[in-house]
Design a protein around this motif. Structure first.
Motif, PDB file in Angstrom:
ATOM      1  N   ALA A 230      -3.576  -1.068  -5.284  1.00  0.00           N
ATOM      2  CA  ALA A 230      -3.620  -0.899  -3.665  1.00  0.00           C
ATOM      3  C   ALA A 230      -5.020  -1.256  -3.207  1.00  0.00           C
ATOM      4  O   ALA A 230      -4.914  -2.105  -1.910  1.00  0.00           O
ATOM      5  CB  ALA A 230      -3.758   0.680  -3.483  1.00  0.00           C
TER       6      ALA A 230
ATOM      7  N   GLY B  68       0.909   1.810   6.057  1.00  0.00           N
ATOM      8  CA  GLY B  68       0.994   2.228   4.698  1.00  0.00           C
ATOM      9  C   GLY B  68       0.994   3.518   4.268  1.00  0.00           C
ATOM     10  O   GLY B  68       1.833   3.974   3.705  1.00  0.00           O
TER      11      GLY B  68
ATOM     12  N   VAL C   2      -3.294  -0.386   7.092  1.00  0.00           N
ATOM     13  CA  VAL C   2      -3.671   0.798   6.142  1.00  0.00           C
ATOM     14  C   VAL C   2      -2.800   2.122   6.906  1.00  0.00           C
ATOM     15  O   VAL C   2      -2.329   2.784   5.993  1.00  0.00           O
ATOM     16  CB  VAL C   2      -5.041   1.037   6.095  1.00  0.00           C
ATOM     17  CG1 VAL C   2      -5.236   2.180   5.397  1.00  0.00           C
ATOM     18  CG2 VAL C   2      -5.731  -0.033   5.161  1.00  0.00           C
TER      19      VAL C   2
ATOM     20  N   ILE D 211      -5.201  -3.672   0.688  1.00  0.00           N
ATOM     21  CA  ILE D 211      -6.053  -3.294   1.853  1.00  0.00           C
ATOM     22  C   ILE D 211      -6.994  -4.475   1.978  1.00  0.00           C
ATOM     23  O   ILE D 211      -7.381  -4.930   3.206  1.00  0.00           O
ATOM     24  CB  ILE D 211      -6.826  -2.014   1.270  1.00  0.00           C
ATOM     25  CG1 ILE D 211      -5.966  -0.939   1.195  1.00  0.00           C
ATOM     26  CG2 ILE D 211      -7.867  -1.715   2.287  1.00  0.00           C
ATOM     27  CD1 ILE D 211      -6.521   0.562   0.509  1.00  0.00           C
TER      28      ILE D 211
ATOM     29  N   LEU E   6       0.757  -1.102  -0.099  1.00  0.00           N
ATOM     30  CA  LEU E   6      -0.084  -0.058   0.093  1.00  0.00           C
ATOM     31  C   LEU E   6       0.851   1.116  -0.045  1.00  0.00           C
ATOM     32  O   LEU E   6       0.586   2.146  -0.861  1.00  0.00           O
ATOM     33  CB  LEU E   6      -0.984  -0.099   1.164  1.00  0.00           C
ATOM     34  CG  LEU E   6      -1.881   1.110   1.429  1.00  0.00           C
ATOM     35  CD1 LEU E   6      -2.585   1.559  -0.038  1.00  0.00           C
ATOM     36  CD2 LEU E   6      -2.734   1.201   2.508  1.00  0.00           C
TER      37      LEU E   6
END
Length: 182
Positions: A131, A168, A165, A135, A103
């Motif tokens: 991406a 990232g 997340v 996720i 990510l």
């Protein structure tokens, strides 16, 4: 008490709960193998010149031209994150961390292509497309057919997905800040 192997759902009375779980695990396996494998191949192109790639020297030159200086650091880092992150997802190993790595890399790719819009030549659609599975896997976990399954370090769910997340995003922003100041 109901046995999950014989319980049926209202939406599909012929499908058992065990069938649904197994189907989800197979779906996650396919997603991980294809997505992780393609991502690792992109990293191998950057690092080793495999699969028709240009290799590390060309990657370094490209990152230098994009303003990621020193190109040696950022080009090598991009290749490593793609290669290692992709392999980890392919294997279902440390899945939230692997998803965070991918990510962060894709947020940088989105940043570079954002001015070209979502669709069309040079747009960020492909980076966004890469991406989203990262996720997804951060939240769902790798499934039963993975190296993480049943291990004490295996993590999934809302908290771990959100943490992946966040990691990232933080690493992407840190990289973009370093790009701006170095």
């Amino acid at each position: 008490m109901t046995d999950t192997a014989t319980r049926t759902t209202a939406s599909n009375p012929t499908s058992t709960a065990a069938d649904q779980v197994l189907g989800s695990d197979i779906g996650l396996l396919v997603l991980r193998v294809v997505f992780g494998g393609l991502f690792a191949a992109h990293g191998a192109q950057k690092l080793f010149g495999w699969f028709g790639g240009n290799g590390l020297d060309a990657t370094i030159d490209g990152f230098t031209k994009m303003g990621y200086n020193p190109g040696e650091l950022f080009g090598t880092l991009a290749g490593l994150t793609e290669f290692v992150g992709g392999l980890a997802l392919l294997l279902g190993l440390c899945t939230p961390l692997a998803a965070a790595v991918i990510l962060g890399t894709m947020i940088n790719a989105i940043y570079l292509t954002f001015d070209d819009g979502l669709l069309g030549s040079g747009g960020y659609e492909l980076a966004l497309l890469y991406a989203v599975p990262a996720i997804t896997l951060a939240f769902t976990g790798p499934g039963r057919f993975s190296l993480d399954h049943g291990r004490p370090w295996a993590r999934q769910g809302l908290v771990w997905g959100s943490a992946a997340v966040a990691l990232g995003v933080v690493t992407a922003i840190t990289t973009l800040i370093l790009k701006a100041v170095l």
